[in-house]
Motif scaffolding. Sequence first.
Motif, PDB file in Angstrom:
ATOM      1  N   VAL A   1     -28.674   7.881  -7.528  1.00 16.25           N
ATOM      2  CA  VAL A   1     -27.231   7.589  -7.313  1.00 16.25           C
ATOM      3  C   VAL A   1     -26.668   7.403  -8.428  1.00 16.25           C
ATOM      4  CG1 VAL A   1     -25.674   5.678  -6.533  1.00 16.25           C
ATOM      5  CG2 VAL A   1     -27.713   6.360  -5.076  1.00 16.25           C
ATOM      6  N   SER A   2     -25.399   7.858  -8.724  1.00 17.46           N
ATOM      7  CA  SER A   2     -24.432   7.809  -9.882  1.00 17.46           C
ATOM      8  C   SER A   2     -23.033   7.034  -9.518  1.00 17.46           C
ATOM      9  CB  SER A   2     -24.139   9.297 -10.386  1.00 17.46           C
ATOM     10  OG  SER A   2     -23.449   9.188 -11.434  1.00 17.46           O
ATOM     11  N   GLY A   3     -23.113   6.024 -10.364  1.00 16.70           N
ATOM     12  CA  GLY A   3     -21.939   5.284 -10.066  1.00 16.70           C
ATOM     13  C   GLY A   3     -22.375   3.787 -10.200  1.00 16.70           C
ATOM     14  N   LEU A   4     -21.159   2.847  -9.921  1.00 15.80           N
ATOM     15  CA  LEU A   4     -21.460   1.569  -9.685  1.00 15.80           C
ATOM     16  C   LEU A   4     -20.802   1.177  -8.249  1.00 15.80           C
ATOM     17  CD1 LEU A   4     -19.977   0.408 -13.099  1.00 15.80           C
ATOM     18  CD2 LEU A   4     -22.064   0.453 -12.698  1.00 15.80           C
ATOM     19  N   THR A   5     -21.270   0.227  -7.703  1.00 18.29           N
ATOM     20  CA  THR A   5     -20.831  -0.506  -6.607  1.00 18.29           C
ATOM     21  C   THR A   5     -19.707  -1.136  -7.000  1.00 18.29           C
ATOM     22  OG1 THR A   5     -21.965  -2.520  -6.943  1.00 18.29           O
ATOM     23  CG2 THR A   5     -22.878  -0.833  -5.632  1.00 18.29           C
ATOM     24  N   LEU A   6     -18.832  -1.436  -6.097  1.00 16.45           N
ATOM     25  CA  LEU A   6     -17.440  -2.208  -6.495  1.00 16.45           C
ATOM     26  C   LEU A   6     -17.779  -3.583  -6.955  1.00 16.45           C
ATOM     27  CD1 LEU A   6     -15.166  -1.830  -3.223  1.00 16.45           C
ATOM     28  CD2 LEU A   6     -14.684  -0.873  -5.502  1.00 16.45           C
ATOM     29  N   LEU A   7     -18.918  -4.153  -6.570  1.00 17.37           N
ATOM     30  CA  LEU A   7     -19.259  -5.585  -6.893  1.00 17.37           C
ATOM     31  C   LEU A   7     -19.753  -5.249  -8.402  1.00 17.37           C
ATOM     32  CD1 LEU A   7     -19.590  -8.398  -5.924  1.00 17.37           C
ATOM     33  CD2 LEU A   7     -22.246  -7.744  -5.619  1.00 17.37           C
ATOM     34  N   GLU A   8     -20.504  -4.430  -8.943  1.00 15.37           N
ATOM     35  CA  GLU A   8     -20.710  -4.136 -10.364  1.00 15.37           C
ATOM     36  C   GLU A   8     -19.754  -3.803 -11.237  1.00 15.37           C
ATOM     37  OE1 GLU A   8     -25.117  -2.078 -10.529  1.00 15.37           O
ATOM     38  OE2 GLU A   8     -23.823  -1.072  -9.304  1.00 15.37           O
ATOM     39  N   ARG A   9     -18.761  -3.217 -10.500  1.00 17.22           N
ATOM     40  CA  ARG A   9     -17.284  -2.360 -11.179  1.00 17.22           C
ATOM     41  C   ARG A   9     -16.560  -3.599 -11.619  1.00 17.22           C
ATOM     42  NH1 ARG A   9     -13.897  -1.477 -13.903  1.00 17.22           N
ATOM     43  NH2 ARG A   9     -12.663   0.188 -14.175  1.00 17.22           N
ATOM     44  N   LEU A  10     -16.692  -4.736 -10.672  1.00 18.80           N
ATOM     45  CA  LEU A  10     -15.681  -5.964 -11.015  1.00 18.80           C
ATOM     46  C   LEU A  10     -16.545  -6.960 -12.049  1.00 18.80           C
ATOM     47  CD1 LEU A  10     -14.467  -6.685  -7.613  1.00 18.80           C
ATOM     48  CD2 LEU A  10     -13.090  -5.963  -9.594  1.00 18.80           C
ATOM     49  N   GLY A  11     -17.755  -6.590 -12.066  1.00 22.22           N
ATOM     50  CA  GLY A  11     -18.444  -7.679 -13.080  1.00 22.22           C
ATOM     51  C   GLY A  11     -18.289  -7.496 -14.476  1.00 22.22           C
ATOM     52  N   PRO A  12     -19.035  -8.338 -15.290  1.00 19.18           N
ATOM     53  CA  PRO A  12     -18.575  -8.309 -16.610  1.00 19.18           C
ATOM     54  C   PRO A  12     -19.025  -6.902 -17.523  1.00 19.18           C
ATOM     55  CG  PRO A  12     -20.612  -9.511 -16.334  1.00 19.18           C
ATOM     56  CD  PRO A  12     -19.993  -9.320 -14.815  1.00 19.18           C
ATOM     57  N   GLU A  13     -19.910  -6.215 -16.976  1.00 17.18           N
ATOM     58  CA  GLU A  13     -20.430  -4.796 -17.631  1.00 17.18           C
ATOM     59  C   GLU A  13     -19.675  -3.750 -16.875  1.00 17.18           C
ATOM     60  OE1 GLU A  13     -24.706  -4.821 -17.939  1.00 17.18           O
ATOM     61  OE2 GLU A  13     -24.642  -6.815 -19.119  1.00 17.18           O
ATOM     62  N   GLY A  14     -18.757  -4.087 -16.047  1.00 15.84           N
ATOM     63  CA  GLY A  14     -18.097  -2.739 -15.038  1.00 15.84           C
ATOM     64  C   GLY A  14     -17.259  -1.911 -15.822  1.00 15.84           C
ATOM     65  N   GLY A  15     -16.816  -2.594 -17.128  1.00 13.36           N
ATOM     66  CA  GLY A  15     -15.693  -1.798 -17.666  1.00 13.36           C
ATOM     67  C   GLY A  15     -14.230  -2.506 -17.339  1.00 13.36           C
ATOM     68  N   PRO A  16     -13.209  -1.795 -17.925  1.00 11.36           N
ATOM     69  CA  PRO A  16     -11.933  -2.509 -17.853  1.00 11.36           C
ATOM     70  C   PRO A  16     -11.505  -2.861 -16.626  1.00 11.36           C
ATOM     71  CG  PRO A  16     -11.582  -0.367 -19.196  1.00 11.36           C
ATOM     72  CD  PRO A  16     -13.321  -0.318 -18.511  1.00 11.36           C
ATOM     73  N   VAL A  17     -10.580  -4.049 -16.128  1.00 10.87           N
ATOM     74  CA  VAL A  17     -10.262  -4.322 -14.952  1.00 10.87           C
ATOM     75  C   VAL A  17      -9.467  -3.493 -14.436  1.00 10.87           C
ATOM     76  CG1 VAL A  17      -9.160  -6.404 -13.874  1.00 10.87           C
ATOM     77  CG2 VAL A  17     -10.554  -6.650 -15.655  1.00 10.87           C
ATOM     78  N   PRO A  18      -9.686  -3.015 -13.166  1.00 14.36           N
ATOM     79  CA  PRO A  18      -8.883  -1.962 -12.321  1.00 14.36           C
ATOM     80  C   PRO A  18      -7.505  -2.523 -12.317  1.00 14.36           C
ATOM     81  CG  PRO A  18     -10.791  -2.373 -11.349  1.00 14.36           C
ATOM     82  CD  PRO A  18     -10.851  -3.476 -12.266  1.00 14.36           C
ATOM     83  N   SER A  19      -6.251  -1.851 -12.364  1.00 16.20           N
ATOM     84  CA  SER A  19      -5.014  -2.258 -12.309  1.00 16.20           C
ATOM     85  C   SER A  19      -4.618  -2.622 -11.020  1.00 16.20           C
ATOM     86  CB  SER A  19      -4.090  -1.107 -12.874  1.00 16.20           C
ATOM     87  OG  SER A  19      -4.065  -0.203 -11.933  1.00 16.20           O
ATOM     88  N   PRO A  20      -3.704  -3.042 -10.488  1.00 17.09           N
ATOM     89  CA  PRO A  20      -3.302  -3.076  -8.922  1.00 17.09           C
ATOM     90  C   PRO A  20      -3.376  -1.739  -8.188  1.00 17.09           C
ATOM     91  CG  PRO A  20      -2.307  -5.036 -10.196  1.00 17.09           C
ATOM     92  CD  PRO A  20      -2.814  -3.985 -11.183  1.00 17.09           C
ATOM     93  N   ALA A  21      -2.646  -0.844  -9.104  1.00 20.17           N
ATOM     94  CA  ALA A  21      -2.422   0.468  -8.535  1.00 20.17           C
ATOM     95  C   ALA A  21      -3.867   1.165  -8.241  1.00 20.17           C
ATOM     96  CB  ALA A  21      -1.619   1.003  -9.290  1.00 20.17           C
ATOM     97  N   ASP A  22      -4.629   0.874  -9.446  1.00 20.09           N
ATOM     98  CA  ASP A  22      -5.971   1.797  -9.199  1.00 20.09           C
ATOM     99  C   ASP A  22      -6.932   1.015  -7.956  1.00 20.09           C
ATOM    100  OD1 ASP A  22      -5.559   3.416 -11.246  1.00 20.09           O
ATOM    101  OD2 ASP A  22      -6.725   2.136 -12.713  1.00 20.09           O
ATOM    102  N   TRP A  23      -7.019  -0.326  -7.884  1.00 20.49           N
ATOM    103  CA  TRP A  23      -7.467  -0.955  -6.783  1.00 20.49           C
ATOM    104  C   TRP A  23      -6.965  -0.553  -5.416  1.00 20.49           C
ATOM    105  CZ3 TRP A  23     -12.260  -3.081  -6.759  1.00 20.49           C
ATOM    106  CH2 TRP A  23     -12.578  -3.762  -5.842  1.00 20.49           C
TER     107      TRP A  23
END
Length: 552
Positions: A108-130
Amino acid sequence: MNPHSLFSPADPRRPVRPAARDLQLLGPYQLLQRLGSDRSTQLWRVRPEADRPASSTDLLLLPVANGAQPLAEGVAPARLSALPPDGLLRGRRVDLGPAGHGCHLAGVSGLTLLERLGPEGGPVPSPADWVAWMAEMLDHLASLHEAGLRPPGLSGHTVLVEPGGRIRLIGIELAREMDPRGEGRREDLLLAGLLLHRGLAGRWALDEPDLPRAAQRLEREIVRLGWALPQPLPAALRALANRAIDHDPARRPLSARSLAQALRGWLDSHRAQRPDPLERLLDQVPTAGVLPAHADLPEHLAALNRLEGQRIDAWIVCLFDEPALAFELLRGLGAVGLAGQVQPDEIATLRRAVQLVGLHGVRQAAQGLRPWPGALDHTAAQSLAHRLAQASRAAHLAERLCPADHDGEAAGLLALLQALGELLLAYHFPEAQRQIEALTQSTAPLPSGLRPLTLEAAAQAVIGTSPQALAQGLARHWGLNEALQHAMQPLPSDRPVRAPETRLDTLRCAASAAGELAAGTPPQTVEQRFQRALGWTRGEASRAVAALTLAH
């Protein structure tokens, strides 16, 4: 081990890493890390027992024993194969003996939404991205519902964000039949609304990370998006998100497809109302200029006049105190097509610009600058003045800290260019700059797990792009070459500094170190990060700061 011991729901914000001496096994799988769980499913990072590489990207989704279960025989493979393939990450249904069935996903390549929102998931998604992610997820959910099926569960750990940004649902091999009355459809839609709420609010609704449990609580509790949010939120989007988790089921969206269409409608309207910030910047530059002349411009011009007949190096150092003039000369170099005519590992320099136009040309360029402070009010002018002074200080420091066998003037120019994005924000987007500062410098206590946004994340939320993207877009418009566009990006302050491989890397490194010092980072901290990369002697950063303070 007792397989049912795996199935007690755990807080998905706290992944479990089994100790090496107490490895957890389930059938042929070694359980490495629990990525998330709720009352319906658990997701584990696993390693097949027969194949133990150094790292694994295999996932195993398990239905929870006391939660909703797929039919014993599973959904007919023919029905699953008829589903649209794009949004459903295919896996393999596996028999785990007493533990029932699971879904194994290999490579599997990628992050779950839970990982993406975590401290190591990268920049916080903007409201438009989310919102874009949620709309795509709802489309995939609608395809399942229209086929008479439900996912085994819908939560932050059952939705995957691939590296390219595509959204995929996982665990389809454990899909369940839709009940005749459609209660499952309404439950899935409420879970999707809770996911939408999580990304916009920055925290779980009801502080409950177990979405099925939160959905049950909504039968007797009311949840609304608060006003102290991590990112600004338009009223129309707020209303959509609140409706998706309304206490009254009759006021919620009718289907996953209708909610996806509503979110896309808001997204299209939002993008239409907010033009591309780079286009807006390029429209403003011809009338407002790149930056206004510094309030001390007459003094700086007098200093240049005194330097007539001296070496150009002395002129360059003086230009560091007038970033608007330095950028205007660089723009002129691009306008005549010379900025791109340098070697791949070199950059266009102020020396070349001054040689091209002479002192008379420098005076003319200065006279063409917009007077201070342009259209800015007093508060915005103070903010810009502070940033201009910081950029000038960084340029002088970069020249002093650059290794002796490199071009200190080029390092100083890079320090100015690395500050260009923030200067453009302060001059051309003053109201947005105030909002960005509020998001990055929050002094009010934040909810548990929330932190002030980074500059990049806050700028994305407010204007839809980053300061560096604005600066690089302007550099491209000027015709500056790709080497300079790359070097004008400061090194990330949260990552180790690698040894430079080229002369240009060294100049970029010196400019980044100077920028951190000018921003107020303690010299000892900067020295620890950059000493090896730049070959500094002990205390060199502190001496450079002290010498510059004495000189000014």
